[in-house]
Design an enzyme around this catalytic site. Structure first.
Site, PDB file in Angstrom:
ATOM      1  N   ASP A  23       0.920  -1.141  -0.028  1.00 49.69           N
ATOM      2  CA  ASP A  23       0.061   0.205   0.092  1.00 49.69           C
ATOM      3  C   ASP A  23       0.805   1.360  -0.069  1.00 49.69           C
ATOM      4  OD1 ASP A  23      -0.725   0.602   3.489  1.00 49.69           O
ATOM      5  OD2 ASP A  23       1.127  -0.477   2.495  1.00 49.69           O
ATOM      6  N   HIS A  76       9.195  -0.121   8.391  1.00 49.47           N
ATOM      7  CA  HIS A  76       8.431  -1.280   8.701  1.00 49.47           C
ATOM      8  C   HIS A  76       8.803  -2.414   7.662  1.00 49.47           C
ATOM      9  CE1 HIS A  76       6.536   0.878  11.871  1.00 49.47           C
ATOM     10  NE2 HIS A  76       6.217   1.689  11.095  1.00 49.47           N
TER      11      HIS A  76
HETATM   12  O1  RIB Z   1       1.725  -0.249  10.641  1.00 48.18           O
HETATM   13  C1  RIB Z   1       2.767   0.165   9.690  1.00 48.18           C
HETATM   14  C2  RIB Z   1       2.247  -0.340   8.599  1.00 48.18           C
HETATM   15  O2  RIB Z   1       1.011   0.124   7.921  1.00 48.18           O
HETATM   16  C3  RIB Z   1       3.360  -0.271   7.413  1.00 48.18           C
HETATM   17  O3  RIB Z   1       3.189  -1.333   6.306  1.00 48.18           O
HETATM   18  C4  RIB Z   1       2.978   1.011   6.630  1.00 48.18           C
HETATM   19  O4  RIB Z   1       3.249   1.265   5.360  1.00 48.18           O
HETATM   20  C5  RIB Z   1       1.481   0.849   6.674  1.00 48.18           C
HETATM   21  O5  RIB Z   1       0.868   0.198   5.444  1.00 48.18           O
HETATM   22 CA    CA Z   2       2.878  -0.680   3.913  1.00 48.54          CA
END
Ligand code: RIB
Ligand code: CA
Length: 322
Positions: free
Chosen positions: A10, A254
């Protein structure tokens, strides 16, 4: 042999870093990228993905996926998440954690004609060898594909998910964003029968990335490494303001941690095979409930409680030197 993966994103700033790491690293064979709504509406997560493909001068196919969650918010917002992806600079100007992507040149690239769930079914039902699916956004695309054809699991070597939380949350007091955004999809994926490794916020926050790391990326000096450095520095600003890590002036990057795990599993530490269920309602909606009892049933997820920041930053930076 490079690990064959399908990456589901995303695209926001950390998804962009996952795409770059997967494309640049010799140990990963990026077969395709599927987009889903999450950080942004689908139109923008897809456009951002195409912009990153342009930046890399890459040619991996992009499949556009689901614009909405399976059932969440069909009638009304169940619990609105706390906005914590914005910060404000000294002059009070708003900074958004994905801002840098909006400043890239618009892409004239095309997505594939097939949508993402159809691609999953078509590819995985005909694949000659198993493939790893790496999901770093809400799990809607994969859940829809599993509903359409549960047998795709036979050709899924492993599902690696950036999502979930043990002690650290971000969307609400109980939940991490990717799981919170489509909890029913997450619950369906966690019970599909494939090997599942979950990389929660507890791992991404301890595998933090620092300004020293962005400085090293700037020294490499390629368009991709410079852009990654910009993304990291912006994320550090937002984390310092809205989600401060234990180590000041660092950020949780992340999504690429899932890719780094495929390159060197030692980047995840304290990984426990346990039962993980997703809360689907009430105050804890979207919470990953992780069974820690010695005697438990239905173990379904390899859940990483910690990440290794030295190893992660080395893997990430070295990929940009290639
Ligand atoms: O909570 C972090 C996640 O949510 C990551 O993948 C960030 O890109 C959003 O998608
Ligand atoms: Ca993400």
């Amino acid at each position: 042999m490079p690990r064959k993966i399908i990456l589901d994103v995303d695209t926001g700033s950390d998804d962009a870093c996952a795409i770059m790491l997967a494309y640049l690293h010799k140990d990963i064979d990026l077969l395709a990228v599927c987009t889903v709504k999450g950080n942004q509406p689908l139109k923008y997560t897809t456009e951002n993905t195409l912009r990153i493909r342009d930046l890399l001068h890459a040619d991996f196919p992009v499949y556009k996926g689901c614009p909405g969650s399976l059932v969440k918010n069909i009638v009304y917002p169940r619990i609105l998440p706390t906005p914590n992806a914005d910060a404000y600079d000294e002059e009070g100007n708003k900074i958004h954690i994905h801002q840098e992507l909006f400043d890239l040149p618009a892409s004239d690239g095309e997505v594939e004609a097939m949508n993402a769930p159809d691609f999953y079914v078509d590819y995985l039902m005909h694949a000659s060898e198993p493939v790893t699916v790496v999901a770093v956004g809400p799990l809607t695309n994969l859940a829809v594909a599993l509903i359409m054809e549960p047998d795709i699991v036979k050709n899924i070597e492993e599902i690696v998910i950036m999502g979930g939380a043990w002690n650290i949350t971000n969307a609400t007091l109980a939940a991490e964003f990717n799981i919170y955004d489509d909890p029913e999809a997450a619950q369906r994926v966690l019970h599909c029968g494939a090997k599942i490794t979950m990389v929660p916020l507890d791992a991404t926050h301890t595998a933090y990335i620092s300004r020293d790391d962005s400085a090293q990326l700037r020294k490499i000096g390629t368009p991709a490494s410079l852009f990654a450095a910009d993304l990291i520095d912006l994320r550090i600003l937002v984390h310092d303001y809205a989600q401060p890590l234990e180590v000041p002036h660092t950020c949780a990057l992340h999504d690429p941690l899932t890719i780094a795990y495929l390159i060197d599993p030692n980047v995840l530490e304290d990984v426990r095979f346990c039962n993980v269920e997703v809360s689907l309602s009430g105050l804890t909606e979207g919470q990953t409930c992780v069974d820690q009892r010695a005697i438990q049933e239905n173990r379904n997820v390899h859940f990483a409680f910690r990440g290794n920041h030295e190893l992660f930053s080395k893997i990430f930076i070295d990929a940009f030197r290639s």
